[in-house]
Design an enzyme around this catalytic site. Structure first.
Site, PDB file in Angstrom:
ATOM      1  N   GLN A 188       0.827  -1.203   0.000  1.00 41.69           N
ATOM      2  CA  GLN A 188       0.000   0.000   0.000  1.00 41.69           C
ATOM      3  C   GLN A 188       0.862   1.254   0.000  1.00 41.69           C
ATOM      4  O   GLN A 188       1.722   1.422   0.862  1.00 41.69           O
ATOM      5  CB  GLN A 188      -0.939   0.053   1.203  1.00 41.69           C
ATOM      6  CG  GLN A 188      -1.893   1.238   1.012  1.00 41.69           C
ATOM      7  CD  GLN A 188      -2.819   1.466   2.173  1.00 41.69           C
ATOM      8  OE1 GLN A 188      -2.381   1.778   3.270  1.00 41.69           O
ATOM      9  NE2 GLN A 188      -4.108   1.323   1.945  1.00 41.69           N
ATOM     10  N   CYS A 194      -6.646   7.166   4.765  1.00 41.11           N
ATOM     11  CA  CYS A 194      -6.017   7.444   6.056  1.00 41.11           C
ATOM     12  C   CYS A 194      -6.286   8.884   6.465  1.00 41.11           C
ATOM     13  O   CYS A 194      -6.037   9.809   5.701  1.00 41.11           O
ATOM     14  CB  CYS A 194      -4.513   7.185   5.978  1.00 41.11           C
ATOM     15  SG  CYS A 194      -3.707   7.558   7.518  1.00 41.11           S
ATOM     16  N   LYS A 254      -7.838   1.881  -2.094  1.00 42.58           N
ATOM     17  CA  LYS A 254      -8.608   1.727  -0.846  1.00 42.58           C
ATOM     18  C   LYS A 254      -9.112   3.096  -0.447  1.00 42.58           C
ATOM     19  O   LYS A 254      -8.322   4.028  -0.284  1.00 42.58           O
ATOM     20  CB  LYS A 254      -7.745   1.149   0.271  1.00 42.58           C
ATOM     21  CG  LYS A 254      -8.478   1.113   1.614  1.00 42.58           C
ATOM     22  CD  LYS A 254      -7.916   0.060   2.522  1.00 42.58           C
ATOM     23  CE  LYS A 254      -8.678  -0.037   3.829  1.00 42.58           C
ATOM     24  NZ  LYS A 254      -8.219   0.935   4.846  1.00 42.58           N
ATOM     25  N   GLY A 269     -14.505  -2.566   7.228  1.00 38.31           N
ATOM     26  CA  GLY A 269     -14.958  -1.707   8.312  1.00 38.31           C
ATOM     27  C   GLY A 269     -15.887  -2.416   9.275  1.00 38.31           C
ATOM     28  O   GLY A 269     -17.006  -2.774   8.909  1.00 38.31           O
TER      29      GLY A 269
HETATM   30  C1  LIG Z   1      -3.356   0.345  13.903  1.00 41.44           C
HETATM   31  C2  LIG Z   1      -4.061   0.586  12.594  1.00 41.44           C
HETATM   32  C3  LIG Z   1      -3.329   1.002  11.505  1.00 41.44           C
HETATM   33  C4  LIG Z   1      -3.944   1.198  10.269  1.00 41.44           C
HETATM   34  N1  LIG Z   1      -3.183   1.546   9.196  1.00 41.44           N
HETATM   35  C5  LIG Z   1      -3.743   1.599   7.968  1.00 41.44           C
HETATM   36  C6  LIG Z   1      -2.956   1.787   6.808  1.00 41.44           C
HETATM   37  O1  LIG Z   1      -1.732   1.898   6.863  1.00 41.44           O
HETATM   38  N2  LIG Z   1      -3.597   1.819   5.613  1.00 41.44           N
HETATM   39  C7  LIG Z   1      -4.960   1.660   5.504  1.00 41.44           C
HETATM   40  O2  LIG Z   1      -5.493   1.664   4.390  1.00 41.44           O
HETATM   41  N3  LIG Z   1      -5.720   1.490   6.583  1.00 41.44           N
HETATM   42  C8  LIG Z   1      -5.141   1.447   7.805  1.00 41.44           C
HETATM   43  N4  LIG Z   1      -5.930   1.213   8.902  1.00 41.44           N
HETATM   44  C9  LIG Z   1      -7.391   1.079   8.730  1.00 41.44           C
HETATM   45  C10 LIG Z   1      -7.773  -0.364   8.460  1.00 41.44           C
HETATM   46  O3  LIG Z   1      -7.164  -0.831   7.278  1.00 41.44           O
HETATM   47  C11 LIG Z   1      -9.279  -0.518   8.305  1.00 41.44           C
HETATM   48  O4  LIG Z   1      -9.706   0.224   7.185  1.00 41.44           O
HETATM   49  C12 LIG Z   1     -10.049  -0.024   9.526  1.00 41.44           C
HETATM   50  O5  LIG Z   1      -9.441  -0.430  10.726  1.00 41.44           O
HETATM   51  C13 LIG Z   1     -11.487  -0.556   9.479  1.00 41.44           C
HETATM   52  O6  LIG Z   1     -11.519  -1.948   9.297  1.00 41.44           O
HETATM   53  P1  LIG Z   1     -11.634  -2.978  10.549  1.00 41.44           P
HETATM   54  O7  LIG Z   1     -12.873  -2.579  11.311  1.00 41.44           O
HETATM   55  O8  LIG Z   1     -11.737  -4.336   9.894  1.00 41.44           O
HETATM   56  O9  LIG Z   1     -10.406  -2.807  11.371  1.00 41.44           O
HETATM   57  C14 LIG Z   1      -5.339   1.011  10.137  1.00 41.44           C
HETATM   58  C15 LIG Z   1      -6.070   0.581  11.239  1.00 41.44           C
HETATM   59  C16 LIG Z   1      -5.453   0.368  12.457  1.00 41.44           C
HETATM   60  C17 LIG Z   1      -6.267  -0.105  13.632  1.00 41.44           C
END
Ligand SMILES: Cc1cc2nc3c(=O)[nH]c(=O)nc-3n(C[C@H](O)[C@H](O)[C@H](O)COP(=O)(O)O)c2cc1C
Length: 315
Positions: A53, A83, A122, A195
């Site tokens: 990414q 982000c 994304k 999400g």
């Molecule tokens: C610690 C942390 C770091 C993250 N870093 C990124 C990232 O580098 N790139 C990204 O697209 N999303 C990042 N996210 C977001 C996740 O990819 C995801 O979109 C978000 O947590 C919602 O999905 P989930 O409910 O399955 O966690 C991060 C989330 C967390 C908790």
């Protein structure tokens, strides 16, 4: 995920599922062009397939970074349009690009020209006061016109003013039906939903409406769920977590020899056995000992022995 899905985490996750696509942390195009490439991008090909990414908004730089990523062996190059951190906004990339779909399309177009591997996006539904019915469709239409066919959509807005990145992962409400509608309108595109998806049962429900499911926190906090992914969704075999842990010990031993600290590898497995007999003692042993001077593979073996003992007692 930043600070989470580093190469050690991915190696562990790959031992739990052969088939799921794994993602790197976001790496900025600037860092790749000017930083220590091996440290930023180096990975073990046994993690394959991995998507790299990228973060950025300068088409030429992103194209160059994408090509470098492809040469390192990444199976896909993904652009982050989701982000919400301040640092990212000041660099004009991440979620704030939801306001600039033309620029994102220019970026992915340049990346596609530079590489042969798929370039994917994304994104969020929108940011701040945007009308998500419009902002998500505009992003997808512009990028699709530039040749992108795969989109991972974090099904909530990012509120750039006032919420921290952590709050932006929970507070803006989820709108899965909008993602479903966009998929229905674009049957030729691959739409992956993300999400708040906490289990494989939930994933299966989403798959009635979209092409894929991306798990973030659930996969990290409960890695054991990945062990069922191959059997449940890909017609493969279920994975034995204990066997996967044994193979991870071999990896850990090897990487300790390269100077990687034990804790950098074991921190990703603290929750691997959650809910199983001995899991608490396993976790506590690693938490207390893996950062100590001289911590080594035996420290991990000693932690795993708590589980073996608990299994023997339960048998
Ligand atoms: C610690 C942390 C770091 C993250 N870093 C990124 C990232 O580098 N790139 C990204 O697209 N999303 C990042 N996210 C977001 C996740 O990819 C995801 O979109 C978000 O947590 C919602 O999905 P989930 O409910 O399955 O966690 C991060 C989330 C967390 C908790």
């Amino acid at each position: 995920m930043m600070d989470w899905t580093d190469r050690h985490c991915r190696f562990l996750h790959r031992l739990l599922t052969r088939r799921a696509l794994l993602y790197t942390e976001m790496v900025t195009s600037q860092a790749i062009l000017h930083g220590h490439r091996e440290r930023l991008l180096g990975f073990d090909r046994r993690e394959d397939p991995v998507a790299l990414q990228l973060g950025g908004s300068e088409p030429g730089q992103l194209a160059e970074a994408a090509k470098i990523g492809e040469d390192f062996g990444y199976a896909e190059i993904n652009l982050n349009v989701g982000c919400p951190s301040d640092r990212v906004q000041s660099g004009r990339f991440g979620a704030c690009l939801m306001r600039e779909p033309e620029l994102v399309a220019e970026c992915v177009g340049a990346m596609r020209k530079a590489t042969a591997v798929p370039v994917t996006v994304k994104c969020r539904l929108g940011v701040d006061d945007q009308d998500t019915e419009h902002s998500l469709r505009a992003m997808i239409a512009q990028c699709a016109a530039a040749g992108v066919t795969v989109f991972a959509v974090h099904a909530r807005k990012a509120w750039l003013a006032g919420l921290s990145p952590k709050e932006n992962r929970d507070i803006p409400p989820l709108d899965y039906p909008l993602v479903y509608r966009v998929k229905a309108e674009n049957p030729h595109l691959t739409i992956v939903i993300n999400g708040g998806i906490a289990s494989l049962d939930e994933a299966e429900e989403h798959l009635k409406h979209v092409d894929g499911v991306m798990l973030g926190r659930a996969a990290y906090h409960s890695p054991a769920i990945l062990a069922d992914v191959d059997q449940r969704f890909f017609g493969g075999e279920a994975v034995d977590i204990n066997a996967a842990a044994e193979r991870y010990v071999e990896y850990v031993e090897r990487r300790l020899g390269d100077g990687v600290p034990l804790n950098a590898m074991t921190k990703h497995m603290l929750n691997l056995f959650s809910g199983r007999p001995g899991a608490r003692l396993f976790r506590r042993h690693l938490s207390e000992n893996a950062t100590r001077k001289g911590a080594n593979a035996q420290t991990l073996r000693n932690a795993l022995a708590f589980l073996e003992r608990a299994r023997a007692e339960a048998a």
